[in-house]
Write a protein that holds these residues in place. Structure first.
Motif, PDB file in Angstrom:
ATOM      1  N   THR A 310       0.835  -1.204   0.000  1.00 45.24           N
ATOM      2  CA  THR A 310       0.000   0.000   0.000  1.00 45.24           C
ATOM      3  C   THR A 310       0.871   1.257   0.000  1.00 45.24           C
ATOM      4  O   THR A 310       0.628   2.212  -0.755  1.00 45.24           O
ATOM      5  CB  THR A 310      -0.928   0.005   1.230  1.00 45.24           C
ATOM      6  OG1 THR A 310      -1.764  -1.163   1.192  1.00 45.24           O
ATOM      7  CG2 THR A 310      -1.796   1.245   1.261  1.00 45.24           C
ATOM      8  N   VAL A 311       1.907   1.249   0.830  1.00 47.36           N
ATOM      9  CA  VAL A 311       2.827   2.395   0.885  1.00 47.36           C
ATOM     10  C   VAL A 311       3.587   2.526  -0.432  1.00 47.36           C
ATOM     11  O   VAL A 311       3.795   3.642  -0.935  1.00 47.36           O
ATOM     12  CB  VAL A 311       3.794   2.240   2.072  1.00 47.36           C
ATOM     13  CG1 VAL A 311       4.912   3.276   1.999  1.00 47.36           C
ATOM     14  CG2 VAL A 311       3.037   2.376   3.389  1.00 47.36           C
ATOM     15  N   GLY A 314       1.552   4.340  -2.828  1.00 50.80           N
ATOM     16  CA  GLY A 314       1.532   5.768  -2.531  1.00 50.80           C
ATOM     17  C   GLY A 314       2.807   6.461  -2.980  1.00 50.80           C
ATOM     18  O   GLY A 314       2.771   7.553  -3.565  1.00 50.80           O
ATOM     19  N   PHE A 320       2.990  10.786  -2.133  1.00 47.57           N
ATOM     20  CA  PHE A 320       3.533  10.556  -0.795  1.00 47.57           C
ATOM     21  C   PHE A 320       5.042  10.353  -0.874  1.00 47.57           C
ATOM     22  O   PHE A 320       5.581   9.859  -1.867  1.00 47.57           O
ATOM     23  CB  PHE A 320       2.891   9.312  -0.157  1.00 47.57           C
ATOM     24  CG  PHE A 320       1.413   9.468   0.107  1.00 47.57           C
ATOM     25  CD1 PHE A 320       0.954   9.949   1.320  1.00 47.57           C
ATOM     26  CD2 PHE A 320       0.489   9.115  -0.872  1.00 47.57           C
ATOM     27  CE1 PHE A 320      -0.405  10.089   1.555  1.00 47.57           C
ATOM     28  CE2 PHE A 320      -0.866   9.251  -0.638  1.00 47.57           C
ATOM     29  CZ  PHE A 320      -1.325   9.742   0.575  1.00 47.57           C
ATOM     30  N   THR A 324       6.203  12.170   4.464  1.00 42.31           N
ATOM     31  CA  THR A 324       4.894  12.829   4.373  1.00 42.31           C
ATOM     32  C   THR A 324       4.106  12.595   5.657  1.00 42.31           C
ATOM     33  O   THR A 324       3.913  11.457   6.080  1.00 42.31           O
ATOM     34  CB  THR A 324       4.092  12.283   3.174  1.00 42.31           C
ATOM     35  OG1 THR A 324       4.817  12.537   1.974  1.00 42.31           O
ATOM     36  CG2 THR A 324       2.716  12.924   3.107  1.00 42.31           C
ATOM     37  N   ILE A 326       1.059  12.122   8.264  1.00 42.02           N
ATOM     38  CA  ILE A 326      -0.300  11.573   8.236  1.00 42.02           C
ATOM     39  C   ILE A 326      -0.836  11.570   9.659  1.00 42.02           C
ATOM     40  O   ILE A 326      -0.189  11.027  10.569  1.00 42.02           O
ATOM     41  CB  ILE A 326      -0.328  10.148   7.654  1.00 42.02           C
ATOM     42  CG1 ILE A 326       0.142  10.148   6.201  1.00 42.02           C
ATOM     43  CG2 ILE A 326      -1.719   9.544   7.768  1.00 42.02           C
ATOM     44  CD1 ILE A 326       0.210   8.765   5.583  1.00 42.02           C
ATOM     45  N   VAL A 351       4.922   8.629   6.792  1.00 41.33           N
ATOM     46  CA  VAL A 351       4.637   7.378   6.065  1.00 41.33           C
ATOM     47  C   VAL A 351       5.512   6.239   6.577  1.00 41.33           C
ATOM     48  O   VAL A 351       5.067   5.096   6.691  1.00 41.33           O
ATOM     49  CB  VAL A 351       4.832   7.596   4.550  1.00 41.33           C
ATOM     50  CG1 VAL A 351       4.768   6.269   3.813  1.00 41.33           C
ATOM     51  CG2 VAL A 351       3.784   8.556   4.009  1.00 41.33           C
ATOM     52  N   LYS A 365      -5.684   5.859   4.997  1.00 41.76           N
ATOM     53  CA  LYS A 365      -5.641   7.209   4.428  1.00 41.76           C
ATOM     54  C   LYS A 365      -4.810   7.247   3.145  1.00 41.76           C
ATOM     55  O   LYS A 365      -5.158   7.957   2.189  1.00 41.76           O
ATOM     56  CB  LYS A 365      -5.094   8.193   5.455  1.00 41.76           C
ATOM     57  CG  LYS A 365      -6.079   8.474   6.591  1.00 41.76           C
ATOM     58  CD  LYS A 365      -5.653   9.657   7.440  1.00 41.76           C
ATOM     59  CE  LYS A 365      -6.754  10.057   8.430  1.00 41.76           C
ATOM     60  NZ  LYS A 365      -6.412  11.254   9.205  1.00 41.76           N
ATOM     61  N   ILE A 366      -3.732   6.485   3.093  1.00 41.58           N
ATOM     62  CA  ILE A 366      -2.926   6.433   1.865  1.00 41.58           C
ATOM     63  C   ILE A 366      -3.743   5.809   0.740  1.00 41.58           C
ATOM     64  O   ILE A 366      -3.779   6.308  -0.387  1.00 41.58           O
ATOM     65  CB  ILE A 366      -1.630   5.641   2.104  1.00 41.58           C
ATOM     66  CG1 ILE A 366      -0.721   6.392   3.079  1.00 41.58           C
ATOM     67  CG2 ILE A 366      -0.897   5.390   0.789  1.00 41.58           C
ATOM     68  CD1 ILE A 366       0.498   5.597   3.512  1.00 41.58           C
ATOM     69  N   SER A 415      -6.177  -2.295   2.023  1.00 44.59           N
ATOM     70  CA  SER A 415      -4.912  -1.611   2.280  1.00 44.59           C
ATOM     71  C   SER A 415      -4.139  -2.230   3.431  1.00 44.59           C
ATOM     72  O   SER A 415      -2.922  -2.092   3.508  1.00 44.59           O
ATOM     73  CB  SER A 415      -5.166  -0.125   2.576  1.00 44.59           C
ATOM     74  OG  SER A 415      -5.780   0.054   3.839  1.00 44.59           O
TER      75      SER A 415
END
Length: 597
Positions: A310-311, A314, A320, A324, A326, A351, A365-366, A415
C-alpha cells in the motif's frame, strides 16, 4: 449202395452267419489300419512339413511373455541429494489351483504372510479359477527370502519397486507419495509422474507346469527407466526450516504452520515446509490432512504484511514521500458507517512510521487518497488472485475482487490485508519482487539453469525508499526485533490476522505472520512464515512468526555463504522480547462482510 448222412466224406456248406462274421472282422481291421495310417500320415506331416503347429502348441503351454518392471526416476534436491528413490522389492503371487491342491501348506504360508489360515484360504478360494493372484505386495527382503526358501507349490515371487523417501517427514508435503504400483498420487510425484515413470520392458521365458521360470528365451523390449527430476529445493535449508517450524508449532500449541524460502535472484523455491506432517514411508500413516501442502493449497487473509505494498503504491504515485505527515488521531477513523482502528493513538506520524507502527488508519488514508484501481492493479501485477503457474497439484489462486466491486470500506480493508486472500507462496513471491528492486519473477520448484526474465512492477526509486521503512520494522522501535539476524540487515513486516469463523472474524483466533528478506544491501533470500492459531498470550506475528524467520534465515544465509552486511549494527544485539502492547496488530476490519464472487 447209399451212404449214411453222417459219413465224413459229406461236404459241409458255408452258412450265411459265418460269412457276416468274417466280413465284419475284415472291416474292423481295415478301419484300424486306415486310422493308423492317418495318424502316421498326420505325424509325418506335422513333424516334417508343418512344424510350426506343434511349436506353437508347445509355446502356448510353456512359453510366456512377462513384463520387466522399469525403475522409477529419482527426485533429488538442487545438489543431487536423493529425496525419493525406488528400491527393488519382491511381491508374492500364487497360482490358486496349484496352491489349493496343496492345502496342507496353507497354515505355513499364512504364518509367513502374517495372516490366519482361514483368511488366506478364503482369499485364495475367491479366485480359485484364476491363473494369477497377489498374496502380498512389496515385502521386506527378509520376509520374501523366508517364503522363497519354503518352496511352497503354486507360490512365487515377482520383482517390483517400492518408493523410499530418505528425508521422511521433512519433505513429505512437497514430494507427495506413490501408490503400490509406484504411480504418483500427490505432490511432485503426481505433477512429474510422466517424467519419473519408466516404460516397462518385455521378455519371453519358458515356465514349467508349476509356473517356475526355467529359461529366458529372449528380450522383446528393454525397460526404459524414468528420468531424474532435480528440484530447486536445498535439502539443508529444508531441514533447517522444518526444525524451526515444527518447534514453533509445538511451543505455541498451534493448529498448523508453514514456511517458504525463495531465491530472490532466480525465483527458485529453496524450502517449503508444513506442519503437522507424517512419514510417507509408513503407508499406514498417510492421511490427506497430514500431507496437505498448505504453502500452495491453503489461502489466508495476510493482514498487515500487505501494508508495504500500500505504501509502495503511494510512493509510486508521487503523492507521498517517506516523510509525508499523516494524522492517525485519535487512533480510529470512520469509513462510511464503519470504523477503522489502531491499537494505539499514534497521533501525527509520517509514512515511514505507518509501516513501523503498523497503523491501519495510516494505511487507509494512503489507500483512499488514490483511486481503487491503483491498488488493485499493483496487487494484480504481484500475482494475487491467480495461481503462480508452478505446476503443483491443487494449487490455489486466492481471491482478489475487481476494484469495480470494492466499496469504500472494502478499499480500506484491502490496504491492510483484509478482503483479499493468497497462499504463502504468493506472498513470498511478492516480497521477493520487493527484494529484487521491483521486478517480479516466475517461481519454480525445479532447478533452473539460469534466472528467468522478470517484469518490472515498481520503480527502483520507490523500492529504495521503501526498504529503510521495512528495515526499521526489524528494530527495537519496530514490531519485529525478534526477526533480526546477527550480522545481516533484515527488512520485513509482521502481521497478526483475525481468522474467519462463519461469516465473521474470530475474536481470539489468529494467524501469526512474518514476511521479509535479507540481506538488505543485496537481497538474496525472501521468506514467509505463517503460524495458524497459536494458543496463549503470544500470538502476535512479531512474537510467534518472527523468531522462526530469524532461525531459518540465519541458517540459510550461512549455508549459502552469503557475506554479512551488518556486523557491527547495535540493533542486532540481543534484546528483550517486544511487549504485546507494542506489537499489537491492526485490528480486525470494522466489518465482517467480505466481497464474494
Amino acid at each position: 449202395m447209399k451212404r449214411s448222412p453222417s459219413s465224413p466224406s459229406r461236404k459241409l456248406r458255408a452258412s450265411p452267419g459265418n460269412n457276416w462274421t468274417t466280413n465284419r472282422r475284415k472291416l474292423v481291421l481295415g478301419l484300424f489300419a486306415l486310422a493308423a495310417l492317418g495318424i502316421v500320415a498326420r505325424a509325418v506331416y506335422l513333424q516334417l512339413i508343418d512344424t510350426e503347429f506343434l511349436q506353437g502348441q508347445g509355446d502356448e503351454r510353456f512359453l510366456r511373455s512377462v513384463e520387466v518392471p522399469a525403475h522409477r526416476g529419482m527426485i533429488t534436491d538442487r545438489h543431487g541429494e536423493p529425496l525419493a528413490v525406488s528400491s527393488p522389492v519382491d511381491s508374492v503371487w500364487a497360482h490358486p489351483p496349484t496352491l489349493l491342491a496343496n492345502r496342507e501348506r496353507l497354515p505355513e504360508l499364512a504364518r509367513l504372510l502374517g495372516m490366519t489360515p482361514s483368511e488366506l484360504e478364503a482369499k485364495v478360494l475367491s479366485r480359485e479359477k484364476k491363473e494369477f493372484m497377489y498374496l502380498r505386495r512389496a515385502l521386506e527382503p527378509d520376509a520374501a527370502a523366508r517364503i522363497q526358501v519354503r518352496a511352497i507349490p503354486g507360490v512365487f515371487l515377482q520383482r517390483e519397486y517400492r518408493r523410499f523417501y530418505p528425508s521422511a517427514e521433512v519433505t513429505s508435503h512437497l514430494l507427495g507419495f506413490t501408490d503400490i504400483d509406484d504411480d504418483g498420487q500427490e505432490g511432485i510425484e503426481l505433477a512429474w509422474n510422466s517424467t519419473l515413470q519408466g516404460v516397462p520392458g518385455e521378455k519371453r521365458v519358458i515356465r514349467d507346469r508349476y509356473g517356475h521360470t526355467v529359461d529366458e528365451v529372449e528380450s522383446v523390449r528393454e525397460p526404459q527407466p524414468g528420468r531424474t527430476v532435480t528440484l530447486s529445493i536445498d535439502r539443508r535449508i529444508q531441514y533447517i526450516a522444518y526444525r524451526a517450524v515444527k518447534a514453533a508449532m509445538l511451543e505455541h500449541g498451534a493448529a498448523a504452520a508453514t514456511a517458504v524460502v525463495l531465491d530472490v535472484q532466480t525465483g527458485e523455491v529453496l524450502a517449503m515446509v508444513n506442519q503437522p506432517g507424517t512419514n510417507p514411508n509408513d503407508r499406514g500413516a498417510i492421511r490427506g490432512d497430514l500431507l496437505r501442502n498448505r504453502a500452495l493449497t491453503d489461502v489466508y487473509e495476510p493482514g498487515s504484511v500487505m501494508k508495504p505494498f500500500t505504501v509502495a503504491m503511494g510512493l509510486e504515485s508521487g503523492r507521498f514521500r517517506p516523510d509525508t505527515p499523516i494524522s492517525t488521531s485519535p487512533g480510529h477513523m470512520s469509513v462510511g458507517r464503519y470504523t477503522v482502528r489502531d491499537t494505539h493513538n499514534y497521533g501525527l506520524i509520517d509514512v515511514t512510521r505507518v509501516i513501523v507502527k503498523s497503523s491501519n488508519v495510516g494505511a487507509t488514508k494512503i489507500a483512499l487518497a488514490l483511486p481503487a484501481e491503483r491498488l488493485w492493479d499493483l496487487f494484480r501485477k504481484l500475482g494475487f488472485g491467480r495461481t503462480s503457474g508452478i505446476g503443483f497439484p491443487g494449487e490455489q489462486g486466492g481471491w482478489l475482487a475487481h476494484y469495480s466491486r470494492w466499496s469504500t470500506i472494502s478499499h480500506a480493508n484491502q490496504s491492510f490485508g483484509y478482503g483479499i486472500s493468497m497462499t504463502p507462496l504468493q506472498l513470498a513471491r511478492a516480497y521477493a519482487a520487493l527484494a529484487s528492486g521491483g521486478v517480479i519473477r516466475p517461481v519454480s520448484l525445479v532447478k533452473l539453469d539460469r534466472a528467468p526474465e522478470g517484469e518490472r512492477i515498481l520503480s527502483e526509486a520507490t523500492v529504495r525508499k521503501l526498504m529503510p521503512m521495512m528495515e526499521a520494522v526489524v528494530s527495537r522501535d519496530g514490531t519485529a526485533i525478534q526477526a533480526s539476524v546477527a550480522g545481516y540487515r533484515v527488512a520485513g513486516k509482521t502481521g497478526t490476522v483475525h481468522k474467519i469463523v462463519g461469516r465473521g472474524y474470530a475474536k481470539n483466533n489468529y494467524y501469526s505472520v512474518f514476511a521479509g528478506f535479507a540481506p538488505v544491501s543485496k537481497p538474496r533470500l525472501a521468506m514467509v512464515v505463517i503460524v495458524d492459531d497459536p494458543k496463549g498470550k503470544s500470538y502476535y506475528g512479531g512474537l510467534v512468526a518472527a523468531p522462526v524467520f530469524s532461525k531459518v534465515m540465519a541458517g540459510a544465509l550461512r549455508v549459502m555463504n552469503v557475506p554479512p552486511d551488518n556486523i557491527v549494527d547495535p540493533r542486532l544485539t540481543p534484546a528483550r522480547p517486544v511487549m504485546a502492547s507494542t506489537t499489537a496488530p491492526a485490528a480486525a476490519p470494522a466489518t465482517a462482510k467480505r466481497e464474494r464472487p
